[in-house]
Scaffold this motif. Structure first.
Motif, PDB file in Angstrom:
ATOM      1  N   SER A   7       0.829  -1.211   0.000  1.00 53.50           N
ATOM      2  CA  SER A   7       0.000   0.000   0.000  1.00 53.50           C
ATOM      3  C   SER A   7       0.864   1.262   0.000  1.00 53.50           C
ATOM      4  CB  SER A   7      -0.936   0.009   1.220  1.00 53.50           C
ATOM      5  OG  SER A   7      -0.205  -0.152   2.421  1.00 53.50           O
ATOM      6  N   GLU A   8       2.078   1.167   0.584  1.00 56.27           N
ATOM      7  CA  GLU A   8       2.978   2.318   0.560  1.00 56.27           C
ATOM      8  C   GLU A   8       3.456   2.592  -0.861  1.00 56.27           C
ATOM      9  OE1 GLU A   8       5.829   2.616   4.049  1.00 56.27           O
ATOM     10  OE2 GLU A   8       5.192   0.519   4.216  1.00 56.27           O
ATOM     11  N   ILE A   9       3.694   1.540  -1.632  1.00 55.46           N
ATOM     12  CA  ILE A   9       4.095   1.704  -3.026  1.00 55.46           C
ATOM     13  C   ILE A   9       2.960   2.356  -3.815  1.00 55.46           C
ATOM     14  CG2 ILE A   9       4.956   0.552  -5.086  1.00 55.46           C
ATOM     15  CD1 ILE A   9       6.783   0.332  -2.618  1.00 55.46           C
ATOM     16  N   VAL A  11       0.631   4.390  -2.651  1.00 47.85           N
ATOM     17  CA  VAL A  11       0.487   5.801  -2.268  1.00 47.85           C
ATOM     18  C   VAL A  11       1.646   6.643  -2.796  1.00 47.85           C
ATOM     19  CG1 VAL A  11       0.446   7.407  -0.314  1.00 47.85           C
ATOM     20  CG2 VAL A  11      -0.916   5.313  -0.242  1.00 47.85           C
ATOM     21  N   GLU A  12       2.873   6.124  -2.662  1.00 45.38           N
ATOM     22  CA  GLU A  12       4.050   6.928  -2.951  1.00 45.38           C
ATOM     23  C   GLU A  12       4.470   6.907  -4.422  1.00 45.38           C
ATOM     24  OE1 GLU A  12       7.041   5.449  -0.355  1.00 45.38           O
ATOM     25  OE2 GLU A  12       5.873   5.873   1.463  1.00 45.38           O
ATOM     26  N   ARG A  13       4.127   5.833  -5.138  1.00 38.49           N
ATOM     27  CA  ARG A  13       4.588   5.706  -6.522  1.00 38.49           C
ATOM     28  C   ARG A  13       3.427   5.653  -7.527  1.00 38.49           C
ATOM     29  NH1 ARG A  13       9.685   3.265  -7.069  1.00 38.49           N
ATOM     30  NH2 ARG A  13      10.908   3.501  -5.191  1.00 38.49           N
ATOM     31  N   PHE A  14       2.462   4.771  -7.243  1.00 39.60           N
ATOM     32  CA  PHE A  14       1.369   4.583  -8.205  1.00 39.60           C
ATOM     33  C   PHE A  14       0.470   5.813  -8.279  1.00 39.60           C
ATOM     34  CE2 PHE A  14      -2.982   3.453  -9.280  1.00 39.60           C
ATOM     35  CZ  PHE A  14      -2.819   2.714 -10.445  1.00 39.60           C
ATOM     36  N   LEU A  15       0.028   6.317  -7.141  1.00 45.24           N
ATOM     37  CA  LEU A  15      -0.944   7.409  -7.136  1.00 45.24           C
ATOM     38  C   LEU A  15      -0.412   8.680  -7.797  1.00 45.24           C
ATOM     39  CD1 LEU A  15      -3.781   8.170  -6.355  1.00 45.24           C
ATOM     40  CD2 LEU A  15      -2.972   8.770  -4.065  1.00 45.24           C
ATOM     41  N   PRO A  16       0.814   9.138  -7.474  1.00 43.39           N
ATOM     42  CA  PRO A  16       1.325  10.328  -8.177  1.00 43.39           C
ATOM     43  C   PRO A  16       1.440  10.113  -9.687  1.00 43.39           C
ATOM     44  CG  PRO A  16       2.606   9.904  -6.207  1.00 43.39           C
ATOM     45  CD  PRO A  16       1.734   8.705  -6.410  1.00 43.39           C
ATOM     46  N   THR A  17       1.822   8.909 -10.092  1.00 43.54           N
ATOM     47  CA  THR A  17       1.948   8.619 -11.523  1.00 43.54           C
ATOM     48  C   THR A  17       0.588   8.660 -12.199  1.00 43.54           C
ATOM     49  OG1 THR A  17       3.896   7.234 -11.116  1.00 43.54           O
ATOM     50  CG2 THR A  17       2.746   6.916 -13.212  1.00 43.54           C
ATOM     51  N   GLU A 100      -0.341  -5.415  -8.488  1.00 48.99           N
ATOM     52  CA  GLU A 100       0.168  -6.048  -7.270  1.00 48.99           C
ATOM     53  C   GLU A 100       0.371  -7.550  -7.434  1.00 48.99           C
ATOM     54  OE1 GLU A 100      -1.371  -3.322  -3.517  1.00 48.99           O
ATOM     55  OE2 GLU A 100      -2.669  -4.931  -4.251  1.00 48.99           O
ATOM     56  N   ASP A 101      -0.272  -8.142  -8.414  1.00 52.17           N
ATOM     57  CA  ASP A 101      -0.170  -9.582  -8.611  1.00 52.17           C
ATOM     58  C   ASP A 101       0.883  -9.880  -9.667  1.00 52.17           C
ATOM     59  OD1 ASP A 101      -0.507 -12.272  -8.670  1.00 52.17           O
ATOM     60  OD2 ASP A 101      -2.603 -12.251  -9.287  1.00 52.17           O
ATOM     61  N   ARG A 102       2.177  -9.926  -9.226  1.00 53.06           N
ATOM     62  CA  ARG A 102       3.308 -10.182 -10.106  1.00 53.06           C
ATOM     63  C   ARG A 102       3.455  -9.128 -11.190  1.00 53.06           C
ATOM     64  NH1 ARG A 102       2.260 -16.715 -10.675  1.00 53.06           N
ATOM     65  NH2 ARG A 102       2.472 -17.155  -8.469  1.00 53.06           N
ATOM     66  N   GLY A 103       3.006  -7.918 -10.895  1.00 54.93           N
ATOM     67  CA  GLY A 103       3.101  -6.812 -11.829  1.00 54.93           C
ATOM     68  C   GLY A 103       4.123  -5.792 -11.371  1.00 54.93           C
ATOM     69  N   PRO A 104       4.075  -4.577 -11.934  1.00 52.03           N
ATOM     70  CA  PRO A 104       5.095  -3.571 -11.624  1.00 52.03           C
ATOM     71  C   PRO A 104       5.099  -3.085 -10.178  1.00 52.03           C
ATOM     72  CG  PRO A 104       3.397  -2.667 -13.074  1.00 52.03           C
ATOM     73  CD  PRO A 104       3.176  -4.147 -13.021  1.00 52.03           C
ATOM     74  N   ILE A 105       3.935  -3.077  -9.507  1.00 55.76           N
ATOM     75  CA  ILE A 105       3.951  -2.732  -8.085  1.00 55.76           C
ATOM     76  C   ILE A 105       4.749  -3.782  -7.332  1.00 55.76           C
ATOM     77  CG2 ILE A 105       2.523  -2.612  -5.986  1.00 55.76           C
ATOM     78  CD1 ILE A 105       0.428  -1.124  -7.598  1.00 55.76           C
ATOM     79  N   CYS A 106       4.542  -5.028  -7.712  1.00 55.76           N
ATOM     80  CA  CYS A 106       5.283  -6.127  -7.108  1.00 55.76           C
ATOM     81  C   CYS A 106       6.785  -5.950  -7.349  1.00 55.76           C
ATOM     82  CB  CYS A 106       4.791  -7.445  -7.694  1.00 55.76           C
ATOM     83  SG  CYS A 106       5.521  -8.915  -6.976  1.00 55.76           S
TER      84      CYS A 106
END
Length: 308
Positions: A7-9, A11-17, A100-106
């Motif tokens: 969830s930190e990823i 908030v900090e990376r996905f949401l601004p993008t 999140e499922d083996r994707g870029p957030i992962c």
């Protein structure tokens, strides 16, 4: 090592993008900064920052075709009035779950928490159930097996032109996606074996097919790797009391033919091979309970073949 939640990823990376891409897309479609702010729940000053590029954008998200498509869908929906905020949120949540499922957030999460490397974030997505633990064990076995093979100089001459792969299946594997292997295969380069990537499920059709054929006869044999067939390798196996099993090189119905051959033989051999055919390189398979065990035997055979 710091603990990081996915969830930190987000908030900090996905949401601004996502906000930067949406702000740009809406502005390009004629929305004023005020209108963009209202749509995205931001201040006009924040929208101005996004449009100026004063935010850090995660390129792995921004360049992903799923992200691009989602942003275009939301922007178009806002522009023609066919989508409201609730529906836009649903689109973004679907994208987050996919990432999140083996994707870029992962991928980002694994970088920031190396203990998760190669696990596909299964712990985060599905929890610590037995199926996930079995997958983690399979991935770990392939990593160990690949490293064992790559660390032995004698193995390089036994890598076929098509490359070597190392695989381990989870119990009750139903298809190739239940077999972990190395994407891109291990390749011999200047006398060394290169491991191109961390193991993933579904990364090798041929090794998976061979392992599943073995499991159909002996469920405890869930690991294998392929090598180039050579008399030296087969002789090394025979010296250890292993009777190599020869099968036809044809790809058609290979899995069924292997099952039948193993059953007729009375069990799964430690080594099975074919002599090749037109357009098919001669390949031998070494079996074990896991990829780690199969790799240990393969290295032993290669070392013996070198001294003969």
């Amino acid at each position: 090592m710091a603990l990081r939640l996915p969830s930190e990823i987000v908030v900090e990376r996905f949401l601004p993008t996502a906000r930067a891409m949406l702000a740009t897309e809406l502005h390009d479609r004629g929305f004023t900064q005020k209108e963009v702010a209202e749509r995205l729940g931001l201040t006009q000053a924040a929208v101005s920052k996004y449009l100026r590029g004063d935010v850090t954008v995660e390129e792995r998200f921004a360049e992903d075709e799923r992200m691009v498509a989602t942003v275009e869908t939301i922007a178009e929906g806002f522009a023609d009035g066919s989508m409201d905020g609730y529906e836009a949120l649903a689109e973004l949540l679907d994208l987050v779950r996919a990432f999140e499922d083996r994707g870029p957030i992962c991928a980002v999460h694994e970088e920031e928490m190396p203990a998760l490397e190669g696990l596909g974030c299964d712990l985060c997505v599905r929890g610590t159930d037995d199926a996930v633990l079995a997958e983690r064990e399979a991935l770990a076995a392939v990593r160990r097996g690949a490293r064992r093979v790559a660390s032995e100089p004698a193995m390089a001459e036994h890598v076929p032109n098509v490359g070597t792969n190392v695989g381990t299946a989870v119990p009750d594997a139903a298809d190739a996606t239940d077999v972990a292997a190395v994407p891109g295969r291990l390749q011999a380069v200047n006398g060394r074996i290169m491991v191109p990537a961390d193991p993933e499920f579904g990364a090798s059709q041929r090794v998976a097919e061979t392992i599943r054929a073995a499991m159909a006869v002996d469920p405890d044999v869930r690991g294998a790797l392929n090598l180039a067939t050579s008399e030296a390798l087969l002789d090394a196996a025979r010296e250890r009391g292993i009777d190599p099993f020869e099968f036809d090189a044809d790809y058609d119905d290979r899995g069924e033919r292997l099952r039948a051959g193993f059953r007729e033989r009375g069990g799964v051999p430690r080594v099975a091979y074919h002599g090749g055919a037109f357009g098919i390189e001669p390949v031998a398979y070494v079996f074990g309970a896991t990829a780690t065990e199969a790799a240990a035997l393969a290295v032993d055979l290669a070392e013996s073949a070198r001294t003969e």
